[in-house]
Scaffold this motif. Structure first.
Motif: not given
Length: 339
Positions: A31-34, A25-28, A117
């Protein structure tokens, strides 16, 4: 959606086996994405799908795919520093219609660093497909992946033992069982009071993460407290011993990064803090090194990692020279008294 804004084509990147692969799970701020997880030098392959508007022809000057590894400094807007750059031609200049699929493969590409990140820096790996059209606008699509590198047990892993104090007021000895820990390890240690002439109220231990980016006048240090525990309540007496047992599994930790591509470092510290009855704080920080241990189970793709990196690794020449010269990392600006 691209058709609605006038683009004559849509480019999609489909990576092989992502449905069976573990994701991160990558959050910026958007928003977030996998992101699919790749280990070490695993092959990155898939298909670049180029879809034209129905009934339309599209002339192009070539289609290519790149695999990029780069460091992005957030305060250097618009600039990046590539350390991996591989390119392959998918199609020569010509004309396409309808739906076109172009397979690609980057076999056993070395991914020297782990994805990261942070506060001021990002290390990312991604696949980029570019469709060039002469004087017309170039169409580019990117697909990020996340990379972990497993490491083997360090050959040397000495315990940490140190005596510190304030002359004629406080003298303590602290000891940790190792200096290098994997990310699911347990830190075991003890604090031994040799001399106590200060009215101590309590004692706490914290894990501090410190990100350093840039160099010289453009050096930025950002510290974050990962966790903090109170390990003693009340005044200690001479000869008293306080045990420490700190489990790392619950926390989102990364391996230690040392001078990555000469752009940034990430280090972890155990911060021991004593607070007296006048709320004065006395602290001592000790660096520990973190590394990623290989999973005992197989990955979902049925492969074990092909790349186990030595923890010590290869330091670049500049970092080695700084260490040899005895140049230390800059101290943080904690408003505490180091003893």
């Amino acid at each position: 959606m691209a058709f609605l804004f006038g683009s004559p084509i849509v480019v999609t990147i489909l990576l092989d086996g992502v449905e069976e692969r573990k994701t991160i799970d990558f959050t910026t701020e958007n928003g977030s994405e996998k992101l699919p997880l790749y280990i070490g030098d695993e092959t990155v392959k898939g298909v670049a799908k180029v879809t034209c508007k129905e009934g339309k022809k599209y002339e192009h000057q070539g289609i290519k795919v790149d695999f990029i590894g780069q460091v992005e400094m957030f305060y250097e807007r618009g600039s990046s520093h590539e350390f991996v750059s591989l390119s392959k031609e998918l199609a020569a200049a010509g004309e396409i219609t309808g739906v076109n699929e172009f397979p690609f493969e980057f076999s056993k590409v070395e991914k020297q660093y782990e994805s990261y990140h942070g506060i001021n820096v990002r290390l990312r790996y991604f696949v980029r497909v570019t469709v060039t059209r002469g004087l017309a606008s170039t169409v580019t699509t990117e697909k990020d992946i996340w990379v972990h590198n497993y490491q083997v047990n360090p050959d040397v892993n000495n315990p940490i033992k140190m005596e510190v104090g304030i002359e004629d007021c406080l003298h303590i000895e602290f000891e940790y069982n190792r200096s290098k820990y994997h990310l699911t390890d347990v830190i075991i240690g003890k604090i031994y009071f040799l001399l106590v002439r200060i009215k101590i109220k309590h004692m706490e231990i914290a894990i501090i993460k410190r990100e350093s980016t840039g160099s010289g006048p453009n050096l930025y240090n950002e510290s974050e407290t990962i966790t903090k525990y109170e390990i003693m309540d009340g005044a200690p007496v001479r000869g008293e011993s306080i045990p420490i047992r700190l489990f790392l599994t619950p926390f989102e930790l990364t391996p230690t990064y040392r001078n990555v591509h000469s752009k940034f470092s990430l280090k972890y510290y155990l911060n021991l803090v004593l607070v007296d009855e006048e709320d004065r704080r006395y602290f001592k920080q000790q660096e520990i090194a973190l590394w990623r241990k290989a999973d005992k189970t197989r990955t979902k793709t049925g492969e074990r990692t092909r790349q186990h990196k030595r923890y010590e690794g290869k330091r670049d020449k500049e970092a080695a020279e700084r260490e040899k010269a005895g140049i230390k990392e800059p101290k943080n600006d904690d408003e505490e008294h180091e003893y």
